[in-house]
Each structure stands twice: as structure tokens, then as C-alpha cells.
Enzyme design. Sequence first.
Site, PDB file in Angstrom:
ATOM      1  N   GLU A  34      16.322 142.801 104.970  1.00  0.00           N
ATOM      2  CA  GLU A  34      17.930 142.739 105.107  1.00  0.00           C
ATOM      3  C   GLU A  34      18.479 141.564 104.263  1.00  0.00           C
ATOM      4  OE1 GLU A  34      15.526 141.492 107.196  1.00  0.00           O
ATOM      5  OE2 GLU A  34      16.584 140.081 108.429  1.00  0.00           O
ATOM      6  N   HIS A  77      12.286 139.152 104.671  1.00  0.00           N
ATOM      7  CA  HIS A  77      13.580 139.801 105.434  1.00  0.00           C
ATOM      8  C   HIS A  77      14.150 140.676 104.357  1.00  0.00           C
ATOM      9  CE1 HIS A  77      13.976 137.329 108.827  1.00  0.00           C
ATOM     10  NE2 HIS A  77      13.257 136.254 108.178  1.00  0.00           N
ATOM     11  N   CYS A 131       9.528 140.501 110.000  1.00  0.00           N
ATOM     12  CA  CYS A 131       9.190 139.223 110.200  1.00  0.00           C
ATOM     13  C   CYS A 131       8.611 138.828 111.467  1.00  0.00           C
ATOM     14  CB  CYS A 131      10.548 138.159 110.155  1.00  0.00           C
ATOM     15  SG  CYS A 131      10.296 136.452 110.029  1.00  0.00           S
TER      16      CYS A 131
END
Lengths: 268, 203
Positions: free
Chosen positions: B185, B183, B79
Site C-alpha cells: 500500500e 508494504h 507485513c
Amino acid sequence: MLSKRIISCLDVREGKLAKSIKFLETRDIGDPVVQAHKYYLQGLDELVFYDITASSDNRSIMLNVVSRVAEQVFIPFSVGGGLRTVDDCSRVLLAGAEKVNINSAAVKNPSLITEVSQAFGSQAVVLSMDVRRVPPTLEIPSGYEIVINGGRTPMELDAIAWATRGEELGAGELVVNSIDADGTKAGYEIRLTRMIAEAVHIPVIASGGGGKPEHLYEVLTEGRADAVLVASMLHYGEYTVGAIKKYLAGKGIKVRMTIGEDLRNSVE
Amino acid sequence: MITIVDYKAGNLTSVRRALDHLGIPNQISSDPRIVRNAKRIIFPGVGHAATAMRVLQESGLDSALKEAFYRGTPILGICIGCQIILSHSEEGDTPGLDLIPGVCTHFQDRGASLKIPHMGWNAVAITQSHPILRNILPGDEFYFVHSYYPQPTDLTTIYATSDYGEPFPVAIGSKNLFAVQFHAEKSGAIGLQLIKNFAGWNI
């Protein structure tokens, strides 16, 4: 292009799932983390946890739930219920939530939206609104009124005006929950959802009334919603996330298809 | 051991939790000496590019990251960590770390129907193969939240794109550096796959 998101919400009271959820497996009883993980594996796109704990003394239990969810569930999730200050929001975000969900507190104190959005970015602020159909008046020209305290208190505030105000104040997304449709399983409030989606430039999540996949299709197309909240359809085990998405994909709606839990190169 | 760079720009704990879940040893550090000597680095972040860059400069993490890059340490940007590795960002009109030539550009004039930020799940098209994209298949979707996107000068540094009105770069790389706008994650099993690929990336 972005996929339409399927979101589910779990009501949590003092760290346990509220009784509205019927369990298929007995070992699931009561733990919101287990339920969230199950939906995550089914391919849910996002989760909302509403803390309905009555006593504010027990709110720290929710932070523990948030932290445990974040350890196992690798999709975005938001937390709402009882968030009245920037500090309240900060705590759930630090515990692992991506977003906070603000409802009554924002109606009573609109500057909360701005304060939270300035502190954490507008992407972290979801403004939830409970809306009831009323005869149109000068104050409420759309015929949709904002109500708070679980629908008990009418606010003499037009829902469309509140939605655009919420965007101006810094909300990043809107949940539009129809009190009239909620629990009916007869379909979402298409007209309301569409009016709001056309009035704002931020994503709109339709909520209340979903009973079958056709209802999701209607509100994602005619209702112009970007995402849709499903509760009882999933909670009572009538549908899986996969079954709902398969139906929508068959109707030409772009939805995210998932691979479950196993990593593709984990078998070595 | 993966070092997650802490520069007060959000979401470090979600990256740490993803690594913990995968059983990959990791530490969070804001110490330039630790970052400079790290074996492997994840450079995450949410927030504002100019603010992030200022914190990096004030803490000395900017030169630590540059040194790590030039000495060949594998680095994964996520990001904001994919945006300020470029020469410049339009967000706050700030210079970046300049590890990959290019600018970070605002989404605009893409048609009135497109909402900004670009938020939600979007499919990624791989334009060049890369070890970090191993086992990522056409149509796989990742979770995005951003209003700016990376636009490298050298198009050969682009490894994947997504479509929002028109295609835009979402994964860029040069030598031992790879960075993604989405993202990873928070992108379910597909995102964990990418993080696992990074942990095993031998340059």
C-alpha cells in the site's frame, strides 16, 4: 540490497506551500498535495512535510493536508514542525503519515523520542538535527554543534554525541542538516554526514547543500548516507527525480526505477 | 467487497486509501462475524507480533481468520499479517495462526554493515509465478520496514525473495492465502498493481 532513497521536503504554511517553491504550471500554485503528487509520479521515494505555520491555532489545517496527501500519494512520508507531544505525533500518524520528524522539541525534551518510539515504533520516529560548524572544544570535540530554532540558538551539544544519543533513545532514522551548506547549492557536508553515519546503526539522511546530481553521488558514497534530501534542485524545476536517478544509476548507485502512474494491466 | 481486518495494529487507513484509489469497494471491521463471512480479506498490520497475536485471540479474530482460510476465502496478508500466519514468531516468542507452517525469524548475523530494521525500497525476485504477482517484473521494488521475516518450512510456499545480505522470503502463499512482507500500500504503482491483482484473484 536496499536502494538509496531520494527524498524531498515541502514547507507548508497554513495549508499552502511556502513561497520558496517556484512553479512550472500555474495551476499548481500553492497546493502541497498537487506538488507532492507530481513528485510521486516522477518516482520520488519519500516525502517530508514541514509545517511552518506560525500560529498553533492553525495546525489542524496541516492534518487536512496530510490526509489529502495520503489519499493520492502511495509512498511513505513524514511530517515535522511543531510536534511537541505524543498526542501531536499521534494526530499526524492517524491522518496518514508513516513517520514524524522531530527536531528542536527533542533537543529540549529528549524523552519525547522515547515516548513516541514506544507508542508507535522506532520506524515512525525521524530525528532531524540542524548542525553548525564550530571550532572544536571540550564540549564539542567534533567541531559540529547542534543548533535549534532554525539555526538561531546554539545548544553547546556535540552533533555526533546527539546522534548516538538519539539512536539510544529510540529514533529510527536521522536527518543531518548542515546549516553551513544549506542554501549554498555547493554540495552536502560530506565529513559531518560520514562521521554520523559511522557513529550510528540507523539510516542517515543527508540534508542541505544539494545543487547538482554529483553532490548526491558524493554524499551517498563518501558521505555514507543512506538517503538524501533534495529541495531546490527539484522545486525550481532544474531537475526531475528521474533525471537525478538516471545520473546516479549511471554511476553505479542502486536507485529505484519506477513505472509512473499507470498500472500495467489497466489497459484492457 | 474487501474486508480489512482491524485489530489495532496500525496502518489500516493506508490500505483503505489504496483500495479507494483503485475504486475497489472495502470496509474496515474488527467484528469476528463479519471477518468469518467476508468475501475477500486483507490482513494488514505494523507493530509487534506478540501484541498483535494477543489482540487477535482476545477479540476472537484468530478463529474467524482460521475459519475464513479453511473455507477458501481469498486472504492477503501484509507485513505483520505475513508473519503471524506462520506457526511461530520469534518476536515476543509467540505462537502464530499456523496457516502456513514455519517461523518468523529475526534478521541477525548478516554482517555489521547491515542496518536493522531493513527499511526502504528493495527489489523483489519472483521464484514462482502466482496470479497476485502478475505484471510484477524483475527489478521492481517495494517498500519494506521490518526486523523479522517469514521463513516457511515448506520451500514450495515461497513465491518471491529479496536480498539483504542474503536472500530471504518476502511473498509466501498456500491455497487461498497469499502474504507479502513489504508494504504494497506504500509501494507506488507497483504496490497498487499487486493489490489490484488480489482484488481480481479467482481461486
